[in-house]
Design a protein around this motif. Structure first.
Motif, mmCIF file in Angstrom:
data_model
loop_
_atom_site.group_PDB
_atom_site.id
_atom_site.type_symbol
_atom_site.label_atom_id
_atom_site.label_comp_id
_atom_site.label_asym_id
_atom_site.label_seq_id
_atom_site.Cartn_x
_atom_site.Cartn_y
_atom_site.Cartn_z
ATOM 1 N N GLY A 1 4.793 9.027 -3.504
ATOM 2 C CA GLY A 1 4.941 10.062 -4.520
ATOM 3 C C GLY A 1 3.643 10.712 -4.950
ATOM 4 O O GLY A 1 3.675 11.679 -5.702
ATOM 5 N N ARG A 2 2.514 10.197 -4.483
ATOM 6 C CA ARG A 2 1.238 10.808 -4.869
ATOM 7 C C ARG A 2 0.911 11.930 -3.904
ATOM 8 O O ARG A 2 1.052 11.784 -2.697
ATOM 9 C CB ARG A 2 0.122 9.766 -4.848
ATOM 10 N N PRO A 3 0.455 13.064 -4.424
ATOM 11 C CA PRO A 3 0.122 14.181 -3.535
ATOM 12 C C PRO A 3 -1.126 13.871 -2.704
ATOM 13 O O PRO A 3 -1.993 13.113 -3.135
ATOM 14 C CB PRO A 3 -0.136 15.342 -4.492
ATOM 15 N N TYR B 1 0.837 -1.203 0.000
ATOM 16 C CA TYR B 1 0.000 0.000 0.000
ATOM 17 C C TYR B 1 0.870 1.250 0.000
ATOM 18 O O TYR B 1 0.620 2.184 -0.768
ATOM 19 C CB TYR B 1 -0.933 -0.002 1.211
ATOM 20 N N ASP B 2 1.888 1.280 0.860
ATOM 21 C CA ASP B 2 2.786 2.428 0.912
ATOM 22 C C ASP B 2 3.486 2.657 -0.426
ATOM 23 O O ASP B 2 3.629 3.792 -0.875
ATOM 24 C CB ASP B 2 3.826 2.264 2.023
#
Length: 84
Positions: free
Chosen positions: A49-51, A43-44
Motif C-alpha cells: 500500500g505504500r507508493p 517485508y511485503d
C-alpha cells in the motif's frame, strides 16, 4: 530473538529460517540494535500500500498552462556556450 553480529554471520541460514518461522530477528553490534532480518512475507506486508518513488513523482501537482508554456519556451532557447 536477538543475535550478536558475529553469531548472525556464522549462523546466517538459521537467522533467515527463524525470520521465516518466528518473525523479525534483531542483530546487535556491541550491544546496540543494528539491523533486523525480516522474512519476504513480512517485508511485503510492511511495504503493501505504500507508493513507490515513481508513484510519488507521477502523482505530483499538475502544471498549469502558463508554467507548461514557460518550460516549453525555455527548452527551445539554446543554452549558454552553444554557438551556431
Amino acid at each position: 530473538m536477538e543475535w550478536q553480529l558475529q553469531d548472525a554471520k556464522n549462523q546466517f541460514s538459521k537467522v533467515v529460517q527463524r525470520a521465516r518461522d518466528e518473525g523479525p530477528q534483531v542483530v546487535t553490534l556491541r550491544g546496540e540494535r543494528t539491523a533486523v532480518v525480516l522474512s519476504a512475507r513480512d517485508y511485503d506486508a510492511l511495504r503493501a500500500g505504500r507508493p513507490t518513488l515513481v508513484d510519488d513523482l507521477l502523482g505530483g501537482p499538475a502544471w498549469d498552462e502558463d508554467l507548461a508554456d514557460a518550460v516549453d519556451a525555455r527548452a527551445k532557447i539554446p543554452s549558454r556556450g552553444v554557438t551556431c
